[in-house]
Design a protein around this motif. Sequence first.
Motif, PDB file in Angstrom:
ATOM      1  N   LEU A  52      -0.331   1.588  -9.561  1.00 22.13           N
ATOM      2  CA  LEU A  52      -0.516   2.697 -10.488  1.00 22.13           C
ATOM      3  C   LEU A  52      -1.018   3.936  -9.752  1.00 22.13           C
ATOM      4  N   GLU A  53      -2.007   3.744  -8.879  1.00 17.56           N
ATOM      5  CA  GLU A  53      -2.553   4.874  -8.128  1.00 17.56           C
ATOM      6  C   GLU A  53      -1.512   5.466  -7.176  1.00 17.56           C
ATOM      7  N   TYR A  54      -0.625   4.627  -6.683  1.00 19.04           N
ATOM      8  CA  TYR A  54       0.467   5.107  -5.821  1.00 19.04           C
ATOM      9  C   TYR A  54       1.353   6.078  -6.601  1.00 19.04           C
ATOM     10  N   ASN A  55       1.720   5.717  -7.838  1.00 24.15           N
ATOM     11  CA  ASN A  55       2.533   6.618  -8.663  1.00 24.15           C
ATOM     12  C   ASN A  55       1.826   7.939  -8.901  1.00 24.15           C
ATOM     13  N   TYR A  56       0.527   7.870  -9.183  1.00 25.49           N
ATOM     14  CA  TYR A  56      -0.238   9.095  -9.391  1.00 25.49           C
ATOM     15  C   TYR A  56      -0.262   9.949  -8.128  1.00 25.49           C
ATOM     16  N   TYR A 106       9.495  -0.771  -0.553  1.00 28.11           N
ATOM     17  CA  TYR A 106       8.757  -1.421   0.542  1.00 28.11           C
ATOM     18  C   TYR A 106       7.265  -1.502   0.212  1.00 28.11           C
ATOM     19  N   ALA A 107       6.700  -0.422  -0.327  1.00 31.27           N
ATOM     20  CA  ALA A 107       5.264  -0.378  -0.627  1.00 31.27           C
ATOM     21  C   ALA A 107       4.861  -1.467  -1.605  1.00 31.27           C
ATOM     22  N   ASN A 108       5.743  -1.777  -2.549  1.00 32.40           N
ATOM     23  CA  ASN A 108       5.399  -2.729  -3.604  1.00 32.40           C
ATOM     24  C   ASN A 108       5.722  -4.177  -3.252  1.00 32.40           C
ATOM     25  N   THR A 109       5.896  -4.457  -1.963  1.00 33.94           N
ATOM     26  CA  THR A 109       6.100  -5.847  -1.537  1.00 33.94           C
ATOM     27  C   THR A 109       4.821  -6.425  -0.923  1.00 33.94           C
ATOM     28  N   GLY A 110       3.695  -5.761  -1.168  1.00 31.85           N
ATOM     29  CA  GLY A 110       2.418  -6.275  -0.679  1.00 31.85           C
ATOM     30  C   GLY A 110       1.961  -7.480  -1.482  1.00 31.85           C
ATOM     31  N   GLU A 111       0.917  -8.117  -1.024  1.00 32.08           N
ATOM     32  CA  GLU A 111       0.404  -9.318  -1.688  1.00 32.08           C
ATOM     33  C   GLU A 111      -0.588  -8.962  -2.777  1.00 32.08           C
ATOM     34  N   GLY A 112      -0.569  -9.747  -3.849  1.00 35.15           N
ATOM     35  CA  GLY A 112      -1.543  -9.594  -4.923  1.00 35.15           C
ATOM     36  C   GLY A 112      -1.441  -8.294  -5.675  1.00 35.15           C
ATOM     37  N   GLY A 113      -0.260  -7.686  -5.694  1.00 33.94           N
ATOM     38  CA  GLY A 113      -0.078  -6.431  -6.415  1.00 33.94           C
ATOM     39  C   GLY A 113      -0.467  -5.205  -5.630  1.00 33.94           C
ATOM     40  N   ALA A 114      -1.037  -5.399  -4.450  1.00 31.10           N
ATOM     41  CA  ALA A 114      -1.444  -4.262  -3.619  1.00 31.10           C
ATOM     42  C   ALA A 114      -0.234  -3.682  -2.899  1.00 31.10           C
ATOM     43  N   ILE A 115      -0.305  -2.387  -2.593  1.00 24.73           N
ATOM     44  CA  ILE A 115       0.757  -1.798  -1.780  1.00 24.73           C
ATOM     45  C   ILE A 115       0.484  -2.143  -0.312  1.00 24.73           C
ATOM     46  N   ARG A 116       1.517  -2.096   0.496  1.00 25.36           N
ATOM     47  CA  ARG A 116       1.358  -2.398   1.917  1.00 25.36           C
ATOM     48  C   ARG A 116       0.445  -1.355   2.577  1.00 25.36           C
ATOM     49  N   THR A 117      -0.360  -1.822   3.520  1.00 21.93           N
ATOM     50  CA  THR A 117      -1.367  -0.932   4.123  1.00 21.93           C
ATOM     51  C   THR A 117      -0.764   0.168   4.990  1.00 21.93           C
TER      52      THR A 117
END
Length: 244
Positions: free
Chosen positions: A196-200, A82-93
């Motif tokens: 990437l920061e989400y994985n970290y 779900y997090a990785n379905t944001g726009e422009g490579g961003a995670i959902r807020t």
Amino acid sequence: MDNGTKSLVNVLLSVLAPVLVLDHCSTDGPAFYELGTVWAMVIALALPIGCGVYTFWDTRKVDPITLFGLLGTILTGVVTVYANTGEGGAIRTDTPWWYAAKEALIALLLCGAVLVTAKRRESLLRLFVYSDAIFDIPRIERAVQEKSVQTEYENTLWRANLMMAATLFASAVANFLLALHFLLPVLDKEPAQQALEYNYAVSNMTWWGYLVIGVPLLLTLFGVIKFLIRRLEAITALPSVTMR
């Protein structure tokens, strides 16, 4: 493989290996281990899931801790997708809040399970704390019958259940706050860097969760064991209620 070795392997595959994968394999580069954010997360989640499935196959028993651990890992995968379905490579807020809720949910489910099973013979308290491996339960229950202190005995076990449930509730709150602490700053990064920061952040939560939450939880459970020993020796007048 003895139980001690199995426990060590379980910790390595469920905690240390996923942390190392997320920390060192999440970048997308020329090295063979630079797998990118997606495959790094897939492997990091597959390790504890595989470990849990093997435990079920090996023991033929449904261990509640392993079961809830598997549920938490699967939910991590769901939140990550779900997090990785944001726009422009961003995670959902709203990802940090969903992840924090997921982290709290597992501890809350365990808390509820402790209370629901408290009056049953096969309660979670008996499975993890008041167990035959630690206490000489048949001798304790004979002494309880002989001295007609059944009410005091049941009240002692109920108080121990409440202590265990309170510990898990505190763990749920701590998990929720720890998740927000690591994930909210991810939203401040550039959109292209957020995956990437989400994985970290997930890696940090896994590691710090065991230090900041797991260790105090373990110490508190030792406190519950000490409480049971003190109270059971008092109401049964036995010199020792533990296995020797």
